[in-house]
Structure formats: structure tokens, C-alpha cells
Scaffold this motif. Structure first.
Motif, PDB file in Angstrom:
ATOM      1  N   ASP A 155       1.963  -5.921 -12.342  1.00 21.93           N
ATOM      2  CA  ASP A 155       3.228  -5.777 -11.370  1.00 21.93           C
ATOM      3  C   ASP A 155       3.424  -6.261 -10.530  1.00 21.93           C
ATOM      4  O   ASP A 155       3.016  -6.773  -8.987  1.00 21.93           O
ATOM      5  CB  ASP A 155       2.941  -3.953 -10.785  1.00 21.93           C
ATOM      6  CG  ASP A 155       4.889  -3.864  -9.887  1.00 21.93           C
ATOM      7  OD1 ASP A 155       5.269  -4.223  -9.434  1.00 21.93           O
ATOM      8  OD2 ASP A 155       4.489  -2.035  -9.449  1.00 21.93           O
ATOM      9  N   THR A 198       4.933  -5.062  -6.653  1.00 15.79           N
ATOM     10  CA  THR A 198       3.423  -5.066  -5.139  1.00 15.79           C
ATOM     11  C   THR A 198       2.282  -6.390  -5.944  1.00 15.79           C
ATOM     12  O   THR A 198       1.835  -6.086  -4.806  1.00 15.79           O
ATOM     13  CB  THR A 198       3.306  -3.448  -5.935  1.00 15.79           C
ATOM     14  OG1 THR A 198       2.536  -3.916  -7.469  1.00 15.79           O
ATOM     15  CG2 THR A 198       4.440  -2.270  -6.298  1.00 15.79           C
ATOM     16  N   THR A 231      -0.062  -5.823  -8.265  1.00 11.08           N
ATOM     17  CA  THR A 231      -0.838  -5.363  -8.416  1.00 11.08           C
ATOM     18  C   THR A 231      -1.304  -6.187 -10.073  1.00 11.08           C
ATOM     19  O   THR A 231      -0.603  -5.947 -10.710  1.00 11.08           O
ATOM     20  CB  THR A 231      -0.442  -3.927  -8.252  1.00 11.08           C
ATOM     21  OG1 THR A 231      -0.354  -3.967  -6.880  1.00 11.08           O
ATOM     22  CG2 THR A 231      -1.974  -3.319  -9.534  1.00 11.08           C
ATOM     23  N   VAL A 283      -1.952  -4.081 -13.001  1.00 10.90           N
ATOM     24  CA  VAL A 283      -1.923  -2.820 -13.336  1.00 10.90           C
ATOM     25  C   VAL A 283      -3.621  -2.553 -13.881  1.00 10.90           C
ATOM     26  O   VAL A 283      -4.338  -1.462 -13.958  1.00 10.90           O
ATOM     27  CB  VAL A 283      -0.882  -2.402 -13.988  1.00 10.90           C
ATOM     28  CG1 VAL A 283      -0.789  -0.805 -14.037  1.00 10.90           C
ATOM     29  CG2 VAL A 283       0.443  -2.434 -12.509  1.00 10.90           C
ATOM     30  N   TRP A 320     -10.446  -4.097 -14.520  1.00 15.36           N
ATOM     31  CA  TRP A 320      -8.836  -4.021 -13.637  1.00 15.36           C
ATOM     32  C   TRP A 320      -8.119  -2.864 -13.961  1.00 15.36           C
ATOM     33  O   TRP A 320      -7.274  -2.524 -14.540  1.00 15.36           O
ATOM     34  CB  TRP A 320      -8.872  -5.378 -13.050  1.00 15.36           C
ATOM     35  CG  TRP A 320      -8.663  -6.410 -12.974  1.00 15.36           C
ATOM     36  CD1 TRP A 320     -10.566  -6.608 -12.861  1.00 15.36           C
ATOM     37  CD2 TRP A 320      -8.320  -7.934 -12.383  1.00 15.36           C
ATOM     38  NE1 TRP A 320     -10.680  -8.143 -11.983  1.00 15.36           N
ATOM     39  CE2 TRP A 320      -9.255  -8.250 -11.914  1.00 15.36           C
ATOM     40  CE3 TRP A 320      -7.863  -8.344 -13.175  1.00 15.36           C
ATOM     41  CZ2 TRP A 320      -9.016 -10.089 -11.418  1.00 15.36           C
ATOM     42  CZ3 TRP A 320      -7.218  -9.907 -12.472  1.00 15.36           C
ATOM     43  CH2 TRP A 320      -8.446 -10.492 -12.464  1.00 15.36           C
ATOM     44  N   ARG A 321      -8.057  -2.382 -12.802  1.00 16.46           N
ATOM     45  CA  ARG A 321      -7.535  -0.770 -12.948  1.00 16.46           C
ATOM     46  C   ARG A 321      -6.311  -1.219 -11.336  1.00 16.46           C
ATOM     47  O   ARG A 321      -7.196  -1.021 -10.900  1.00 16.46           O
ATOM     48  CB  ARG A 321      -7.481   0.373 -13.492  1.00 16.46           C
ATOM     49  CG  ARG A 321      -7.763   0.210 -14.905  1.00 16.46           C
ATOM     50  CD  ARG A 321      -8.121   1.920 -15.123  1.00 16.46           C
ATOM     51  NE  ARG A 321      -7.927   2.134 -17.043  1.00 16.46           N
ATOM     52  CZ  ARG A 321      -7.146   2.359 -17.052  1.00 16.46           C
ATOM     53  NH1 ARG A 321      -5.892   2.511 -16.478  1.00 16.46           N
ATOM     54  NH2 ARG A 321      -7.534   2.275 -19.023  1.00 16.46           N
ATOM     55  N   ASP A 322      -5.286  -1.453 -11.454  1.00 20.12           N
ATOM     56  CA  ASP A 322      -4.570  -0.768  -9.838  1.00 20.12           C
ATOM     57  C   ASP A 322      -4.593  -2.024  -9.085  1.00 20.12           C
ATOM     58  O   ASP A 322      -5.467  -1.251  -7.848  1.00 20.12           O
ATOM     59  CB  ASP A 322      -4.985   0.069  -9.875  1.00 20.12           C
ATOM     60  CG  ASP A 322      -3.571   1.065 -10.297  1.00 20.12           C
ATOM     61  OD1 ASP A 322      -2.583   0.180 -11.193  1.00 20.12           O
ATOM     62  OD2 ASP A 322      -4.060   2.084 -11.254  1.00 20.12           O
ATOM     63  N   LEU A 323      -5.933  -3.263  -9.268  1.00 19.38           N
ATOM     64  CA  LEU A 323      -6.037  -4.394  -8.159  1.00 19.38           C
ATOM     65  C   LEU A 323      -5.177  -4.899  -7.450  1.00 19.38           C
ATOM     66  O   LEU A 323      -4.390  -5.605  -8.182  1.00 19.38           O
ATOM     67  CB  LEU A 323      -7.018  -5.230  -8.957  1.00 19.38           C
ATOM     68  CG  LEU A 323      -7.718  -6.306  -8.233  1.00 19.38           C
ATOM     69  CD1 LEU A 323      -8.459  -5.118  -7.576  1.00 19.38           C
ATOM     70  CD2 LEU A 323      -7.759  -8.194  -9.268  1.00 19.38           C
ATOM     71  N   PRO A 324      -5.019  -4.542  -5.956  1.00 15.10           N
ATOM     72  CA  PRO A 324      -4.475  -5.477  -5.104  1.00 15.10           C
ATOM     73  C   PRO A 324      -3.777  -6.982  -5.083  1.00 15.10           C
ATOM     74  O   PRO A 324      -4.687  -7.457  -3.710  1.00 15.10           O
ATOM     75  CB  PRO A 324      -4.348  -4.586  -3.985  1.00 15.10           C
ATOM     76  CG  PRO A 324      -5.297  -3.828  -3.926  1.00 15.10           C
ATOM     77  CD  PRO A 324      -5.851  -4.166  -5.306  1.00 15.10           C
ATOM     78  N   ARG A 345      -3.370  -9.839  -5.191  1.00 18.24           N
ATOM     79  CA  ARG A 345      -1.973 -10.658  -4.192  1.00 18.24           C
ATOM     80  C   ARG A 345      -2.560 -10.423  -2.914  1.00 18.24           C
ATOM     81  O   ARG A 345      -2.461 -11.277  -1.907  1.00 18.24           O
ATOM     82  CB  ARG A 345      -0.313 -10.109  -4.182  1.00 18.24           C
ATOM     83  CG  ARG A 345       0.670 -10.719  -3.427  1.00 18.24           C
ATOM     84  CD  ARG A 345       1.977 -10.084  -3.901  1.00 18.24           C
ATOM     85  NE  ARG A 345       1.993  -9.183  -2.730  1.00 18.24           N
ATOM     86  CZ  ARG A 345       3.258  -8.491  -2.761  1.00 18.24           C
ATOM     87  NH1 ARG A 345       4.200  -8.795  -4.263  1.00 18.24           N
ATOM     88  NH2 ARG A 345       3.298  -7.427  -2.186  1.00 18.24           N
ATOM     89  N   ASP A 346      -2.883  -8.782  -2.697  1.00 16.96           N
ATOM     90  CA  ASP A 346      -3.160  -8.689  -0.996  1.00 16.96           C
ATOM     91  C   ASP A 346      -4.551  -9.307  -0.416  1.00 16.96           C
ATOM     92  O   ASP A 346      -4.319  -9.892   0.583  1.00 16.96           O
ATOM     93  CB  ASP A 346      -2.812  -7.623  -0.564  1.00 16.96           C
ATOM     94  CG  ASP A 346      -1.027  -6.642  -0.903  1.00 16.96           C
ATOM     95  OD1 ASP A 346      -0.581  -7.485  -0.419  1.00 16.96           O
ATOM     96  OD2 ASP A 346      -1.257  -5.523  -0.633  1.00 16.96           O
ATOM     97  N   THR A 402       7.546 -11.080  -3.328  1.00 18.56           N
ATOM     98  CA  THR A 402       7.240 -10.873  -4.824  1.00 18.56           C
ATOM     99  C   THR A 402       8.076 -11.322  -5.497  1.00 18.56           C
ATOM    100  O   THR A 402       7.990 -11.287  -6.811  1.00 18.56           O
ATOM    101  CB  THR A 402       6.844  -9.397  -5.216  1.00 18.56           C
ATOM    102  OG1 THR A 402       7.766  -9.020  -4.978  1.00 18.56           O
ATOM    103  CG2 THR A 402       5.460  -9.085  -5.238  1.00 18.56           C
TER     104      THR A 402
END
Length: 325
Positions: free
Chosen positions: A77, A80, A82, A84, A91-95, A97-98, A318
Motif C-alpha cells: 500500500d 500508507t 505499508t 500489507v 510480513w503482514r500490515d508492516l508500517p 515507511r514510518d 506517498t
């Protein structure tokens, strides 16, 4: 434009580099992904390597990197930042970028899908340079693509544009099952992995792979030629669907299977041409950037992020696939 950090994260290794203002990669390095130690170890490796490159950049350029670009596999994604889902990395829903931005003291980060990012580099710096419309197709373990339009790569409404490997080119109960849940998908018949499986069965050598099949084709082996032609025919069927929908000026083919050169491109060009009716035959060429495409594309993502911010300061971080200034 200042230098940026480029990271290309794969299942077994992370390619990394600094990209200078002229888009040249400097201080290139390769590190293991460490996926056998779990998903957290992979993240730690990425963060540590990014910090190492930041320090190296300060030494070489006298200032920190202006941005970071990261190419990753799986579902991404980009809005965001992420990761996904990435099966190979856990990995699952790993942020991501942040996490990277925080580790680097707020440096802006652009995240992209690995094949689309490599396609961006091929379209802008490699085999598609100068083409206003191109389709990039990577023939590896699977098959994926990137749709290039006026210097950018189309992501689609849900981030899955270019998944040409999951066009069904064969039907019926005998069509091979695909990991996506479908049957007869292009990548089950024409990927490097599919050719390797077919040649292993035909040759009786369980260790045979696609490269061995290509060598056997070049040596005149009739069994290898049948396996190869079946894959080429399936590939041509899938590509013609893509060409009909997208009408690209250039078709760029990369990945392991493309390394066979004219053993692939000769019959492939003929197979595509004989399937066309009203469609315009595009220029069909091998990818030019090889293993550096991912890092180059990641660097371009970072540069594009900076260009977007400079032109519209309120633009979200993004928006990383706009054309560079």
C-alpha cells in the motif's frame, strides 16, 4: 537534486546503494535478508542497512540523504507506506515507511512494489527509455508486470495493476493450479519455475531448471524444444491480452527466463506476431538493467517523492511515481 538511499528487498538478499544527482548508483552493497531468523530480524536488517547508508552518504556527499526509496515484494500500500503482505518475508500490515523514517530522523521514505519499481527503472533509464507507453514483464519464479505511462508506473485502484501472471491462458480441469487459487494462470505455464518443472519431468532430471532447458533447446534436443515452445505459446497468449488492452509502444521482457536471449526472443516475437489481428506489434526487447533495476527504481521513487514535495509542498509523501523534474 541531492543524493538518496535506494533499497531493493528480496527474499534472500537486500541490494542497497546511494543514488547521486545524476541517477548513478554509488556505494552499492548486498546483504542477506535473514528471513530464517523471522520477520522482525528482516526489518532490523533493513533499518540497520539504511542507517549505515545514511552515514556513508554523509561521508561521501557531506550531508545526509534527502530521501529513501524502498522496493519490496508482496502486496504494497504505497499510500500508507505499508507492506500489507509478503509471504516470503512473513510480513503482514508492516508500517515500513514510518519505521524507516523514524530510524533516520524523519527522512522522507517512498515505498514501492518490487516489480513495478524495477519496471519504472527500465522504462525511464533502461530498455524503455524514450517510450511514452511500455509494458514490462518479469519472468522469474512467477510472472509480474509494470504498466508504464508517460514516465510513471500505473499502480491501479487497489495496488495490483500489472499482475499479468494471473491472466488465465488455459482452461479446463487439466489446467495447472496456481497459488492464487485459479487455474491455467500464465505463470503456471511460462515462468522460469514452470519451465524448470516441465523440463525436469520431460528430461527425467529432478534437478533440471529453465536454464538447462534453454541450453538443451540450443543443442537441438527435441524434448526441450517441445517444452520451450509450449511455454512460449502460453506466454504469447498472455502477452497478446496485455497488448490488446494497453497498446504499449515497447514490450520489455526481463527476469531469469529472458537471460536466454534470442532462444526466447526469436520464437516469442514470432508467436506474438502471428496472434495479432488489428493490434500494432510493439517493439519487443530484453530488459537492460539486470540486477540493478530494483535499486535504480527505488532511487527514482525517492527522487520522485522529493520532486512532488518541491512542486506541491502539501502533497502526501506517498505520491512517489510522478515524473521527476
Amino acid at each position: 537534486m541531492k543524493h538518496v538511499i535506494a533499497l531493493d528487498v528480496g527474499g534472500t538478499g537486500i541490494k542497497a546503494a546511494l543514488m547521486g544527482a545524476d541517477t548513478t548508483l554509488v556505494h552499492e552493497t548486498l546483504r542477506p535478508t535473514d528471513r530464517d531468523q523471522g520477520p522482525d530480524a528482516v526489518v532490523a536488517r533493513i533499518l540497520d542497512l539504511a542507517a549505515e547508508l545514511r552515514d556513508q552518504g554523509e561521508k561521501e556527499f557531506g550531508e545526509p540523504a534527502a530521501a529513501v526509496g524502498v522496493a519490496i515484494p508482496g502486496v504494497v500500500d504505497t499510500d500508507t507506506g505499508t507492506a500489507v503482505y509478503a509471504a516470503n518475508l512473513g510480513w503482514r500490515d508492516l508500517p515500513l515507511r514510518d519505521l524507516l523514517s523514524r530510524r533516520l530522523g524523519g527522512t522522507p521514505v517512498a515505498l514501492g512494489h518490487d516489480v513495478r519499481t524495477g519496471g519504472l527503472a527500465e522504462g525511464r533509464l533502461g530498455a524503455g527509455r524514450g517510450a511514452d507507453r511500455f509494458l514490462f514483464v518479469a519472468l522469474g519464479t512467477g510472472i509480474a508486470g509494470a504498466i508504464g505511462i508517460e514516465g510513471r508506473v500505473e499502480e491501479g485502484a487497489n495496488g495490483s495493476a500489472g499482475e499479468i501472471g494471473h491472466i488465465a491462458v488455459r482452461r479446463g480441469p487439466d489446467a495447472p493450479e496456481c497459488g492464487c487459487g485459479g487455474r491455467g494462470c500464465l505463470e503456471t505455464l511460462a515462468s522460469a519455475a514452470a519451465v524448470g518443472r516441465a523440463w525436469a519431468a520431460a528430461s527425467g532430471d529432478p534437478a533440471a531448471d529453465a536454464a538447462a532447458c534453454a541450453r538443451a533447446v540450443e543443442a537441438g534436443d527435441a524434448r526441450a524444444r517441445r517444452v520451450w515452445q509450449e511455454a512460449v505459446d502460453a506466454l504469447a497468449d498472455g502477452l497478446v491480452v496485455g497488448l490488446t488492452l494497453l497498446d504499449p509502444r515497447t514490450l520489455i521482457v526481463g527476469g531469469g527466463l529472458a537471460e536466454s536471449g534470442e532462444t526466447l526472443f526469436g520464437p516469442l516475437r514470432a508467436a506474438v506476431a502471428e496472434r495479432l489481428t488489428f493490434q500494432k506489434l510493439p517493439l519487443i526487447v530484453p530488459a537492460a538493467l539486470g540486477a540493478t533495476a530494483g535499486c535504480l527504481g527505488a532511487g527514482l521513487l525517492a527522487r520522485d517523492l522529493l520532486a512532488a514535495r518541491a512542486s506541491t509542498p502539501a502533497t502526501a509523501a506517498t505520491e512517489s511515481t510522478e515524473v521527476s523534474a
